[in-house]
Motif scaffolding. Structure first.
Motif, PDB file in Angstrom:
ATOM      1  N   MET A 175       0.807  -1.213   0.000  1.00  0.00           N
ATOM      2  CA  MET A 175       0.000   0.000   0.000  1.00  0.00           C
ATOM      3  C   MET A 175       0.850   1.278   0.000  1.00  0.00           C
ATOM      4  SD  MET A 175      -2.729  -1.363   2.855  1.00  0.00           S
ATOM      5  CE  MET A 175      -3.650   0.160   2.983  1.00  0.00           C
ATOM      6  N   VAL A 176       2.153   1.127   0.268  1.00  0.00           N
ATOM      7  CA  VAL A 176       3.057   2.278   0.343  1.00  0.00           C
ATOM      8  C   VAL A 176       3.658   2.543  -1.038  1.00  0.00           C
ATOM      9  CG1 VAL A 176       5.180   3.200   1.357  1.00  0.00           C
ATOM     10  CG2 VAL A 176       3.612   1.824   2.763  1.00  0.00           C
ATOM     11  N   GLU A 177       3.439   3.759  -1.520  1.00  0.00           N
ATOM     12  CA  GLU A 177       4.041   4.150  -2.793  1.00  0.00           C
ATOM     13  C   GLU A 177       5.505   4.535  -2.597  1.00  0.00           C
ATOM     14  OE1 GLU A 177       3.410   7.790  -5.893  1.00  0.00           O
ATOM     15  OE2 GLU A 177       1.609   6.652  -5.318  1.00  0.00           O
ATOM     16  N   LYS A 178       5.769   5.337  -1.553  1.00  0.00           N
ATOM     17  CA  LYS A 178       7.145   5.750  -1.278  1.00  0.00           C
ATOM     18  C   LYS A 178       7.309   6.066   0.201  1.00  0.00           C
ATOM     19  CE  LYS A 178      10.834   8.830  -2.383  1.00  0.00           C
ATOM     20  NZ  LYS A 178      11.792   8.965  -3.382  1.00  0.00           N
ATOM     21  N   MET A 179       8.367   5.517   0.793  1.00  0.00           N
ATOM     22  CA  MET A 179       8.733   5.825   2.175  1.00  0.00           C
ATOM     23  C   MET A 179       9.822   6.894   2.097  1.00  0.00           C
ATOM     24  SD  MET A 179       8.225   5.176   5.412  1.00  0.00           S
ATOM     25  CE  MET A 179       7.340   3.625   5.407  1.00  0.00           C
ATOM     26  N   HIS A 180       9.481   8.107   2.524  1.00  0.00           N
ATOM     27  CA  HIS A 180      10.431   9.216   2.460  1.00  0.00           C
ATOM     28  C   HIS A 180      11.399   9.191   3.639  1.00  0.00           C
ATOM     29  CE1 HIS A 180       8.455  11.164  -0.931  1.00  0.00           C
ATOM     30  NE2 HIS A 180       7.311  10.824  -0.359  1.00  0.00           N
ATOM     31  N   HIS A 181      10.872   8.840   4.811  1.00  0.00           N
ATOM     32  CA  HIS A 181      11.730   8.828   6.006  1.00  0.00           C
ATOM     33  C   HIS A 181      11.119   7.909   7.057  1.00  0.00           C
ATOM     34  CE1 HIS A 181      14.764  10.319   8.777  1.00  0.00           C
ATOM     35  NE2 HIS A 181      13.807  10.440   9.683  1.00  0.00           N
TER      36      HIS A 181
ATOM     37  N   MET B 267       3.144   9.863   9.964  1.00  0.00           N
ATOM     38  CA  MET B 267       2.416   9.046  10.922  1.00  0.00           C
ATOM     39  C   MET B 267       3.372   8.676  12.057  1.00  0.00           C
ATOM     40  SD  MET B 267       0.536   5.394  10.278  1.00  0.00           S
ATOM     41  CE  MET B 267       1.907   4.312  10.646  1.00  0.00           C
ATOM     42  N   GLY B 268       2.891   8.752  13.274  1.00  0.00           N
ATOM     43  CA  GLY B 268       3.698   8.357  14.414  1.00  0.00           C
ATOM     44  C   GLY B 268       2.932   7.393  15.291  1.00  0.00           C
TER      45      GLY B 268
ATOM     46  N   VAL C 227       9.130  -6.023  28.793  1.00  0.00           N
ATOM     47  CA  VAL C 227       8.414  -5.156  27.866  1.00  0.00           C
ATOM     48  C   VAL C 227       9.394  -4.193  27.186  1.00  0.00           C
ATOM     49  CG1 VAL C 227       6.591  -3.416  27.641  1.00  0.00           C
ATOM     50  CG2 VAL C 227       6.335  -5.281  29.281  1.00  0.00           C
ATOM     51  N   ILE C 228       9.181  -4.023  25.878  1.00  0.00           N
ATOM     52  CA  ILE C 228       9.987  -3.117  25.054  1.00  0.00           C
ATOM     53  C   ILE C 228       9.031  -2.076  24.480  1.00  0.00           C
ATOM     54  CG2 ILE C 228      11.406  -2.919  22.964  1.00  0.00           C
ATOM     55  CD1 ILE C 228      11.885  -6.032  23.315  1.00  0.00           C
ATOM     56  N   ALA C 229       9.471  -0.824  24.425  1.00  0.00           N
ATOM     57  CA  ALA C 229       8.681   0.214  23.769  1.00  0.00           C
ATOM     58  C   ALA C 229       9.615   1.146  23.004  1.00  0.00           C
ATOM     59  CB  ALA C 229       7.873   1.006  24.791  1.00  0.00           C
ATOM     60  N   PHE C 230       9.137   1.616  21.859  1.00  0.00           N
ATOM     61  CA  PHE C 230       9.835   2.665  21.119  1.00  0.00           C
ATOM     62  C   PHE C 230       8.825   3.403  20.257  1.00  0.00           C
ATOM     63  CE2 PHE C 230      10.744  -1.197  18.505  1.00  0.00           C
ATOM     64  CZ  PHE C 230      10.139  -0.844  17.302  1.00  0.00           C
ATOM     65  N   THR C 231       9.213   4.605  19.815  1.00  0.00           N
ATOM     66  CA  THR C 231       8.350   5.340  18.900  1.00  0.00           C
ATOM     67  C   THR C 231       8.817   5.090  17.476  1.00  0.00           C
ATOM     68  OG1 THR C 231       9.698   7.335  19.074  1.00  0.00           O
ATOM     69  CG2 THR C 231       7.812   7.151  20.570  1.00  0.00           C
ATOM     70  N   LEU C 232       7.851   5.090  16.582  1.00  0.00           N
ATOM     71  CA  LEU C 232       8.110   4.921  15.157  1.00  0.00           C
ATOM     72  C   LEU C 232       7.441   6.077  14.436  1.00  0.00           C
ATOM     73  CD1 LEU C 232       8.492   2.232  12.827  1.00  0.00           C
ATOM     74  CD2 LEU C 232       6.181   3.067  12.650  1.00  0.00           C
ATOM     75  N   SER C 233       8.196   6.789  13.623  1.00  0.00           N
ATOM     76  CA  SER C 233       7.660   7.901  12.835  1.00  0.00           C
ATOM     77  C   SER C 233       7.945   7.620  11.375  1.00  0.00           C
ATOM     78  CB  SER C 233       8.321   9.223  13.224  1.00  0.00           C
ATOM     79  OG  SER C 233       8.094   9.492  14.585  1.00  0.00           O
ATOM     80  N   MET C 234       6.922   7.797  10.540  1.00  0.00           N
ATOM     81  CA  MET C 234       7.085   7.558   9.113  1.00  0.00           C
ATOM     82  C   MET C 234       6.582   8.770   8.340  1.00  0.00           C
ATOM     83  SD  MET C 234       5.881   3.587   8.667  1.00  0.00           S
ATOM     84  CE  MET C 234       4.462   3.680   9.774  1.00  0.00           C
ATOM     85  N   ASP C 235       7.346   9.177   7.350  1.00  0.00           N
ATOM     86  CA  ASP C 235       6.953  10.187   6.376  1.00  0.00           C
ATOM     87  C   ASP C 235       6.828   9.408   5.080  1.00  0.00           C
ATOM     88  OD1 ASP C 235       6.686  12.255   4.579  1.00  0.00           O
ATOM     89  OD2 ASP C 235       8.567  13.240   5.114  1.00  0.00           O
TER      90      ASP C 235
END
Length: 119
Positions: free
Chosen positions: A62-68, A99-100, A80-88
């Protein structure tokens, strides 16, 4: 492998965009993936490693292009493990967007048994 080692390996692979490799190496066969809510494209819960990998393939298609892609350093508390994920990214048929999410993983017997995403 300690939870901290699982966390560091998970972040290492995810930062490279190697999500499927991380799943195959670090997830239990009966792992569960939990989304914040159901959508027409994804169920709220996905059970089993094979189904989780298939869900990843569907998302990638569904992703055309992942910029970052940015993944924070992991936080570890007991099992337990946690981290943030940010996508442009640009999804097919949509405008470019950011999206974060917070990604939370539970580890048992040196394998990830669940992942849950919060947006």
């Amino acid at each position: 492998m300690s939870t901290e080692k699982v966390a560091n390996r998970l972040v290492e692979l995810c930062r490279k965009g190697e999500f499927e490799a991380a799943q195959k190496e670090l997830f239990a066969e009966d792992a569960i993936s939990i989304e914040p809510y159901s959508t027409p494209d994804f169920d709220k819960e996905t059970k089993g490693l094979k189904a989780i990998i298939e869900k990843g393939h569907k998302f990638e298609s569904m992703v055309e292009k992942m910029h970052h892609l940015d993944i924070s350093d992991p936080l570890v508390a007991e099992n337990v493990i946690a981290f943030t994920l940010s996508m442009d990214m640009k999804m097919k048929g949509h405008e470019r967007s950011k999206m974060g999410e917070l990604c939370v993983y539970h580890v048992k017997n040196d394998k990830i048994v669940s992942e849950q995403f919060f947006m």
